[in-house]
Scaffold this motif. Structure first.
Motif, PDB file in Angstrom:
ATOM      1  N   THR A  70       0.844  -1.192   0.000  1.00  0.00           N
ATOM      2  CA  THR A  70       0.000   0.000   0.000  1.00  0.00           C
ATOM      3  C   THR A  70       0.879   1.242   0.000  1.00  0.00           C
ATOM      4  O   THR A  70       1.768   1.391   0.840  1.00  0.00           O
ATOM      5  CB  THR A  70      -0.917   0.018   1.242  1.00  0.00           C
ATOM      6  N   GLN A  71       0.623   2.141  -0.945  1.00  0.00           N
ATOM      7  CA  GLN A  71       1.408   3.366  -1.064  1.00  0.00           C
ATOM      8  C   GLN A  71       0.641   4.595  -0.582  1.00  0.00           C
ATOM      9  O   GLN A  71       1.230   5.528  -0.061  1.00  0.00           O
ATOM     10  CB  GLN A  71       1.828   3.572  -2.530  1.00  0.00           C
ATOM     11  N   GLU A  72      -0.659   4.586  -0.753  1.00  0.00           N
ATOM     12  CA  GLU A  72      -1.501   5.696  -0.300  1.00  0.00           C
ATOM     13  C   GLU A  72      -2.742   5.134   0.378  1.00  0.00           C
ATOM     14  O   GLU A  72      -3.298   4.119  -0.058  1.00  0.00           O
ATOM     15  CB  GLU A  72      -1.911   6.580  -1.487  1.00  0.00           C
ATOM     16  N   LEU A  73      -3.165   5.786   1.441  1.00  0.00           N
ATOM     17  CA  LEU A  73      -4.340   5.303   2.167  1.00  0.00           C
ATOM     18  C   LEU A  73      -5.076   6.464   2.811  1.00  0.00           C
ATOM     19  O   LEU A  73      -4.453   7.317   3.470  1.00  0.00           O
ATOM     20  CB  LEU A  73      -3.928   4.289   3.231  1.00  0.00           C
ATOM     21  N   ALA A  74      -6.370   6.502   2.615  1.00  0.00           N
ATOM     22  CA  ALA A  74      -7.213   7.515   3.241  1.00  0.00           C
ATOM     23  C   ALA A  74      -8.248   6.833   4.126  1.00  0.00           C
ATOM     24  O   ALA A  74      -8.819   5.806   3.755  1.00  0.00           O
ATOM     25  CB  ALA A  74      -7.925   8.353   2.185  1.00  0.00           C
ATOM     26  N   VAL A  75      -8.458   7.346   5.304  1.00  0.00           N
ATOM     27  CA  VAL A  75      -9.470   6.850   6.231  1.00  0.00           C
ATOM     28  C   VAL A  75     -10.721   7.714   6.070  1.00  0.00           C
ATOM     29  O   VAL A  75     -10.634   8.943   6.105  1.00  0.00           O
ATOM     30  CB  VAL A  75      -8.962   6.916   7.680  1.00  0.00           C
ATOM     31  N   LYS A  76     -11.878   7.065   5.889  1.00  0.00           N
ATOM     32  CA  LYS A  76     -13.112   7.808   5.677  1.00  0.00           C
ATOM     33  C   LYS A  76     -14.188   7.352   6.655  1.00  0.00           C
ATOM     34  O   LYS A  76     -14.304   6.157   6.940  1.00  0.00           O
ATOM     35  CB  LYS A  76     -13.621   7.617   4.246  1.00  0.00           C
ATOM     36  N   ILE A  77     -14.942   8.315   7.140  1.00  0.00           N
ATOM     37  CA  ILE A  77     -16.060   8.029   8.040  1.00  0.00           C
ATOM     38  C   ILE A  77     -17.333   8.562   7.378  1.00  0.00           C
ATOM     39  O   ILE A  77     -17.400   9.724   6.973  1.00  0.00           O
ATOM     40  CB  ILE A  77     -15.868   8.673   9.427  1.00  0.00           C
TER      41      ILE A  77
ATOM     42  N   GLU B   1     -12.471  12.746   6.779  1.00  0.00           N
ATOM     43  CA  GLU B   1     -11.484  12.026   5.984  1.00  0.00           C
ATOM     44  C   GLU B   1     -10.094  12.520   6.355  1.00  0.00           C
ATOM     45  O   GLU B   1      -9.881  13.725   6.521  1.00  0.00           O
ATOM     46  CB  GLU B   1     -11.742  12.239   4.492  1.00  0.00           C
ATOM     47  N   PHE B   2      -9.172  11.566   6.494  1.00  0.00           N
ATOM     48  CA  PHE B   2      -7.793  11.951   6.808  1.00  0.00           C
ATOM     49  C   PHE B   2      -6.840  10.862   6.308  1.00  0.00           C
ATOM     50  O   PHE B   2      -7.241   9.739   6.010  1.00  0.00           O
ATOM     51  CB  PHE B   2      -7.608  12.177   8.312  1.00  0.00           C
ATOM     52  N   GLU B   3      -5.565  11.221   6.222  1.00  0.00           N
ATOM     53  CA  GLU B   3      -4.557  10.288   5.725  1.00  0.00           C
ATOM     54  C   GLU B   3      -4.236   9.245   6.783  1.00  0.00           C
ATOM     55  O   GLU B   3      -4.105   9.553   7.964  1.00  0.00           O
ATOM     56  CB  GLU B   3      -3.292  11.053   5.346  1.00  0.00           C
TER      57      GLU B   3
ATOM     58  N   ALA C 251      -9.600   3.790   1.869  1.00  0.00           N
ATOM     59  CA  ALA C 251      -9.390   3.825   0.422  1.00  0.00           C
ATOM     60  C   ALA C 251      -7.889   3.750   0.195  1.00  0.00           C
ATOM     61  O   ALA C 251      -7.157   4.681   0.543  1.00  0.00           O
ATOM     62  CB  ALA C 251      -9.977   5.101  -0.177  1.00  0.00           C
ATOM     63  N   ALA C 252      -7.425   2.629  -0.363  1.00  0.00           N
ATOM     64  CA  ALA C 252      -5.976   2.404  -0.484  1.00  0.00           C
ATOM     65  C   ALA C 252      -5.581   2.113  -1.926  1.00  0.00           C
ATOM     66  O   ALA C 252      -6.355   1.554  -2.705  1.00  0.00           O
ATOM     67  CB  ALA C 252      -5.559   1.244   0.417  1.00  0.00           C
ATOM     68  N   GLU C 253      -4.356   2.500  -2.276  1.00  0.00           N
ATOM     69  CA  GLU C 253      -3.791   2.221  -3.606  1.00  0.00           C
ATOM     70  C   GLU C 253      -2.402   1.637  -3.450  1.00  0.00           C
ATOM     71  O   GLU C 253      -1.661   1.988  -2.533  1.00  0.00           O
ATOM     72  CB  GLU C 253      -3.719   3.500  -4.446  1.00  0.00           C
ATOM     73  N   ASN C 254      -2.034   0.735  -4.385  1.00  0.00           N
ATOM     74  CA  ASN C 254      -0.688   0.169  -4.361  1.00  0.00           C
ATOM     75  C   ASN C 254       0.261   0.988  -5.223  1.00  0.00           C
ATOM     76  O   ASN C 254      -0.114   2.055  -5.738  1.00  0.00           O
ATOM     77  CB  ASN C 254      -0.713  -1.302  -4.797  1.00  0.00           C
ATOM     78  N   SER C 255       1.468   0.497  -5.411  1.00  0.00           N
ATOM     79  CA  SER C 255       2.483   1.260  -6.145  1.00  0.00           C
ATOM     80  C   SER C 255       2.136   1.454  -7.616  1.00  0.00           C
ATOM     81  O   SER C 255       2.682   2.331  -8.271  1.00  0.00           O
ATOM     82  CB  SER C 255       3.840   0.545  -6.022  1.00  0.00           C
ATOM     83  N   GLU C 256       1.219   0.625  -8.143  1.00  0.00           N
ATOM     84  CA  GLU C 256       0.820   0.755  -9.537  1.00  0.00           C
ATOM     85  C   GLU C 256      -0.444   1.594  -9.705  1.00  0.00           C
ATOM     86  O   GLU C 256      -0.977   1.720 -10.807  1.00  0.00           O
ATOM     87  CB  GLU C 256       0.602  -0.637 -10.133  1.00  0.00           C
ATOM     88  N   GLY C 257      -0.919   2.130  -8.610  1.00  0.00           N
ATOM     89  CA  GLY C 257      -2.106   2.972  -8.664  1.00  0.00           C
ATOM     90  C   GLY C 257      -3.413   2.209  -8.635  1.00  0.00           C
ATOM     91  O   GLY C 257      -4.484   2.791  -8.830  1.00  0.00           O
ATOM     92  N   ASP C 258      -3.339   0.888  -8.398  1.00  0.00           N
ATOM     93  CA  ASP C 258      -4.557   0.074  -8.338  1.00  0.00           C
ATOM     94  C   ASP C 258      -5.161   0.133  -6.937  1.00  0.00           C
ATOM     95  O   ASP C 258      -4.450   0.237  -5.936  1.00  0.00           O
ATOM     96  CB  ASP C 258      -4.246  -1.385  -8.690  1.00  0.00           C
ATOM     97  N   THR C 259      -6.490   0.056  -6.892  1.00  0.00           N
ATOM     98  CA  THR C 259      -7.184   0.033  -5.603  1.00  0.00           C
ATOM     99  C   THR C 259      -6.974  -1.313  -4.926  1.00  0.00           C
ATOM    100  O   THR C 259      -7.124  -2.371  -5.543  1.00  0.00           O
ATOM    101  CB  THR C 259      -8.691   0.270  -5.798  1.00  0.00           C
ATOM    102  N   VAL C 260      -6.609  -1.285  -3.659  1.00  0.00           N
ATOM    103  CA  VAL C 260      -6.430  -2.507  -2.876  1.00  0.00           C
ATOM    104  C   VAL C 260      -7.326  -2.423  -1.643  1.00  0.00           C
ATOM    105  O   VAL C 260      -7.715  -1.334  -1.207  1.00  0.00           O
ATOM    106  CB  VAL C 260      -4.960  -2.701  -2.457  1.00  0.00           C
ATOM    107  N   HIS C 261      -7.657  -3.591  -1.109  1.00  0.00           N
ATOM    108  CA  HIS C 261      -8.613  -3.629  -0.005  1.00  0.00           C
ATOM    109  C   HIS C 261      -7.994  -4.250   1.242  1.00  0.00           C
ATOM    110  O   HIS C 261      -7.434  -5.340   1.184  1.00  0.00           O
ATOM    111  CB  HIS C 261      -9.853  -4.429  -0.411  1.00  0.00           C
TER     112      HIS C 261
END
Length: 222
Positions: free
Chosen positions: A119-126, A136-138, A170-180
């Motif tokens: 996971t390269q980017e992740l946002a927490v959402k309520i 929402e926050f990182e 809401a997370a993305e990997n190094s290739e920009g794909d959504t991961v869960h």
């Protein structure tokens, strides 16, 4: 997982119908056998082999009825045990696998999440119960469980209303794909309920099955 308290019908509800069918067969067989014995020709009585076969069938039906009686008793004992186990959770803080929790308007809410690897980017959402993102926050991207304590305020710092809220990442990997990743809720059990699958635990208005409990932390140890 349900979000409201519902009372379902036990999965054993089909058992009375099965028992009725067996009992009917038992009574019909007994009546038929008795009639045959009463009306057989004294000069040509029923063959012993036929009599034995019918008695074997009679005993088989009787045994099925007894087995069903025993099964009904066992199911009743298991249900009673499960109900008692659910009651023992009341007043304790439990960690459950799920994304719905109840905010009472005063006490902070604890969420947990575990990002997948890479996971390269992740946002927490309520989200509120209407599906609107209110906060929402990182978040952290390391692949271990992280906890978030939400104080009940929205993005502007204003207090929110008591009720059900949804937690997601809401997370993305190094290739920009959504991961869960996985998410969980920690809350205090305020009551119990029932569903088709058995007893449930109530965290405010949110309802979880016993099978969704990941840990019991004890009162005051979120």
């Amino acid at each position: 997982m349900d979000v409201s308290s519902t009372t379902g019908t036990s999965s054993s509800s089909a058992a009375p119908t099965s028992m009725t069918g067996l009992a009917d067969q038992y009574d019909q067989f007994l009546t038929l056998l008795t009639t045959q014995l009463q009306n057989q020709d004294p000069l040509n009585p029923m063959d012993n082999k036929d009599m034995v076969n019918q008695l074997v069938n009679f005993a088989s039906v009787e045994q099925q009825i007894k087995q069903n009686d025993n099964l009904e008793s066992l199911i009743g004992l298991l249900n009673s045990s499960a109900d008692a186990a659910a009651l023992s959770y009341i007043g304790k803080d439990v960690q459950v696998e799920g994304d719905i929790t109840h905010y009472d308007g005063e006490n902070p809410v604890t969420f947990g999440y575990t990002p997948p690897k890479d996971t390269q980017e992740l946002a927490v959402k309520i989200y509120d119960s209407a599906g609107k993102v209110i906060r929402e926050f990182e978040g952290s991207t390391s692949s271990q469980r992280h906890t978030v304590t939400w104080d009940g305020t929205d993005q502007n710092g204003d207090p929110t209303e008591p009720g059900l809220y949804y937690f997601a990442i809401a997370a993305e990997n190094s290739e920009g794909d959504t991961v869960h990743g996985t998410v969980d809720i920690t809350g205090r059990v305020t009551g119990t309920g029932t569903s088709d699958s058995g007893p449930t635990l109530m965290i405010g208005d949110a309802e979880y099955s016993l099978g969704e409990v990941m840990a019991v932390r004890g009162a005051g140890n979120a």
